[in-house]
Design an enzyme around this catalytic site. Structure first.
Site, PDB file in Angstrom:
ATOM      1  N   HIS A 179     -41.725  24.979 -17.352  1.00 37.82           N
ATOM      2  CA  HIS A 179     -41.760  26.408 -17.697  1.00 37.82           C
ATOM      3  C   HIS A 179     -40.384  26.965 -18.039  1.00 37.82           C
ATOM      4  O   HIS A 179     -39.394  26.590 -17.433  1.00 37.82           O
ATOM      5  CB  HIS A 179     -42.331  27.206 -16.515  1.00 37.82           C
TER       6      HIS A 179
ATOM      7  N   CYS B  51     -58.570   1.715 -26.280  1.00 42.89           N
ATOM      8  CA  CYS B  51     -58.284   3.113 -26.650  1.00 42.89           C
ATOM      9  C   CYS B  51     -56.787   3.387 -26.650  1.00 42.89           C
ATOM     10  O   CYS B  51     -56.251   3.999 -27.558  1.00 42.89           O
ATOM     11  CB  CYS B  51     -58.942   4.082 -25.683  1.00 42.89           C
TER      12      CYS B  51
ATOM     13  N   SER C  77     -47.079  26.757  -8.649  1.00 39.80           N
ATOM     14  CA  SER C  77     -46.497  26.754  -9.981  1.00 39.80           C
ATOM     15  C   SER C  77     -45.322  27.741 -10.013  1.00 39.80           C
ATOM     16  O   SER C  77     -45.445  28.826  -9.447  1.00 39.80           O
ATOM     17  CB  SER C  77     -47.569  27.166 -10.988  1.00 39.80           C
TER      18      SER C  77
ATOM     19  N   ARG D  78     -53.236  24.739  -5.828  1.00 42.64           N
ATOM     20  CA  ARG D  78     -51.861  25.238  -5.645  1.00 42.64           C
ATOM     21  C   ARG D  78     -51.662  25.691  -4.202  1.00 42.64           C
ATOM     22  O   ARG D  78     -52.593  26.197  -3.576  1.00 42.64           O
ATOM     23  CB  ARG D  78     -51.599  26.426  -6.572  1.00 42.64           C
TER      24      ARG D  78
END
Ligand SMILES: Cc1cc2nc3c(=O)[nH]c(=O)nc-3n(C[C@H](O)[C@H](O)[C@H](O)COP(=O)(O)OP(=O)(O)OC[C@H]3O[C@@H](n4cnc5c(N)ncnc54)[C@H](O)[C@@H]3O)c2cc1C
Length: 571
Positions: free
Chosen positions: A134, A494, A430, A403
């Site tokens: 962030h 994959c 967070s 959280r």
């Protein structure tokens, strides 16, 4: 207690009485406000906690009884293998916070042990998040979250280089549909500039050039270049491996079940593998940090768990978003459930998938990672407002993380209030992934100061990742296969993962012996088929490598058996 504070508590008790019909009481003891009583609805318990917050005066400890309160899931294995161990530092919790702290502690001459109750690191919040680094745009000065987010963000390039973990500052677009918001946002740009957060205005033309699949109604955006993406469990594993390489004893399947305290000091820590006698304890137990503080008679905060669900899209949908995009105003903060959410977004992950989410739902269940249909639908429809091309048919999987929020909605990074030899790294919700490298540096300095530890000249900050054969240039791949033919056998079609990579994952300094453990290290099973083709082969390789019967190979932990026996005789 000052007269003003007494008056405030009286006022608060009146408010609580009105809201909960006299079922909840608040009492101030020292610098903690204790809430007691009994309530039927978990949302009410959380609401009472929020109503009582007064960050300047005290912290909230919520002791309101809720009928469905749960206990911690513990490993069933017991032994005496750690009995009487005497590390200098005992770190509790193998998430990103505990593992990064353990690694940073090895910069000092210290004997470090880390205990994790699960069978691998990063099985809780650190392996169940968005992997977004962030920029800190929504955080306020004075918060620990802000301090550690900003410092952690700046450390990412260096840390990921040292630990050989892929990381990229992709940048993030915050999109706006209302043209009248422009002047307000110009003012906000000054605010961010003043707070050291790089941000710039992006007009519609430039925005659609970079992100052509956004909703046509978007008028402009703000761009935050400091937003980055990383694989959160990959980084946690890397921190743990580097810690182990530097001498940390990592004990998986090891749960702290009690703490013995004597004269304001922790004397010993009881685990399912015996009693340990550390000089210093570091509490990095995520949603269980409050339980650890309770064991240690050092409880001054409460954790109210908050679930978040994310959706992962097939790589073929990745072209819809190149960076991280979110929209202003997608959070309908009509309830406490959503009020503390960043609103989520759509993220092009470091591995090239799209990740959409998360939402935010208060829950009393600290380790229930179930995902519900209504949450997936809500998350998808919210983000479709920004990226309409997102479609249910491209979803390959989804997951839920929890959280560890305090009522003050901030981190706790401090020595104990009543106990001298504990450091709490708690309430790390967070942006804890972003903040972890910086928290780790501070906590390790605090620990080194407490123990008067000298620098460790032999500390090696570097770790080498497992080779990813598929991303090597052709000539290097050819040489690799020539030197070791196992890299030429493709196990996961994959993600193009070879047998050589799977074997490497099983031979590292941090033990790994499960299908999910291999998946989180080298990605077989992360693609469209979600392991339908490769899982049986991975199980076979694990059985051979670890010399165990196939029926002993587990998906994720001791209680996740895949094969229980043969369904035919003589096989
Ligand atoms: C849905 C979601 C999305 C998020 N997105 C982002 C994001 O994009 N960016 C960001 O910066 N942050 C994000 N976060 C926050 C981030 O994931 C957390 O802040 C971070 O992972 C917390 O790490 P931790 O080590 O404190 O906790 P955890 O990862 O929960 O680790 C704690 C560990 O302690 C162990 N433990 C508990 N009790 C005991 C015991 N008694 N004995 C031994 N071990 C014990 C647990 O098993 C667990 O492994 C998100 C979180 C969620 C849930």
């Amino acid at each position: 207690m000052g007269e003003q504070v007494t008056a405030n508590i009286k006022k608060l008790n009146k408010k609580l009485e009105k809201a909960f019909g006299g079922k909840v009481r608040a009492e101030l003891k020292g610098k903690c406000l204790y809430l007691t009583g009994e309530l039927q609805e978990w949302d009410d318990v959380v609401h009472a906690g929020f109503m009582s917050v007064n960050k300047k005066k005290y912290t909230v400890v919520n002791d309101i009884v809720f009928a469905k309160q749960q206990s911690t899931k513990k490993p069933f294995i017991t032994s005496a293998k750690l009995q009487d161990e005497q590390p200098d530092v005992l770190v509790i919790g193998g998430g990103i916070v505990g593992c990064s702290i353990a690694r940073e502690l090895t910069r000092y001459k210290l004997d470090v042990m880390l205990v994790e109750k699960e069978h691998d690191v990063a099985l809780h919040a650190s392996g169940r998040n968005d992997g977004m680094i962030h920029p800190g745009a929504d955080l306020r000065r004075g918060q620990l979250k802000k301090k550690y987010n900003d410092a952690g963000n700046r450390m990412y390039s260096q840390v990921c280089k040292e630990l050989d973990v892929p990381f990229r500052y992709t940048g993030q677009y915050l999109c706006f549909k209302d043209g009248w918001m422009k002047p307000v946002m110009f003012a906000s740009l000054l605010y961010w500039k003043f707070n050291g957060i790089p941000a710039k205005f992006i007009n519609r033309k430039e925005l659609f050039k970079n992100e052509p699949h956004l909703n046509q109604k978007v008028k402009f955006a703000l761009f935050f270049p400091a937003t980055g993406v990383v694989c959160p469990y990959g980084l946690t594993i890397a921190y743990a491996e580097n810690a182990a390489d530097n001498g940390v004893k990592i004990c998986l399947d090891t749960s702290v079940v009690d703490i013995e305290v004597w004269s304001g000091k922790i004397k010993s820590v009881l685990t399912n593998h015996g009693r340990i006698y550390p000089k210093l304890v570091i509490n990095a137990a995520g949603v269980f940090a409050e339980e650890i503080s309770r064991f240690a008679n050092d409880r001054f905060f409460s954790i109210h768990p908050r679930r978040g669900t994310n959706i992962i899209f097939d790589k073929k949908a990745a072209a819809f978003v190149n960076t991280v995009v979110s929209s202003f105003g997608v959070i309908e903060a009509s309830s406490i459930k959503e009020a503390h959410s960043k609103g989520g977004g759509t993220i092009r992950t470091i591995d090239g998938n799209l990740l959409v989410g998360p939402n935010a739902v208060e829950t009393f269940e600290k380790e229930d990672f179930s995902t519900y249909k209504e949450n997936i639908k809500a998350v998808l429809s919210k983000q479709q407002k920004t990226v309409p091309a997102l479609s249910e048919k491209d979803i390959i999987t989804y997951f839920t993380g929890v959280r560890a929020a305090t009522y003050e909605e901030d981190f706790i990074v401090s020595f104990g209030k009543n106990i001298e030899n504990i450091i709490h790294a708690a309430g790390i919700q967070s942006p804890g992934l972003t903040a972890a490298p910086a928290i780790a540096v501070d906590v390790s300095k605090m620990a080194a100061g407490f123990l008067d530890a000298k620098q460790n000249e032999r500390f090696n900050p570097n770790r080498k990742a497992i080779i990813r054969a598929a991303v090597l240039p052709d000539d290097e791949r050819e040489t690799l296969i020539k030197n070791d033919s196992q890299y030429g056998i493709i196990i996961c079609r994959c993600e193009e993962i070879s047998r050589g990579e799977v074997l490497s994952a099983l031979r590292r300094s941090l033990p790994c012996d499960t299908i999910d453990g291999v998946k989180r290290r080298v990605r077989p099973g992360m693609g469209r088929c979600q392991g339908s083709f490769c899982s049986p082969q991975i199980a076979q390789i694990i059985a051979e490598e670890k010399k165990i019967p196939l029926t002993e190979v587990k998906k994720m932990s001791y209680d996740s058996a895949i094969l229980v026996g043969s369904n035919k005789d003589n096989i």
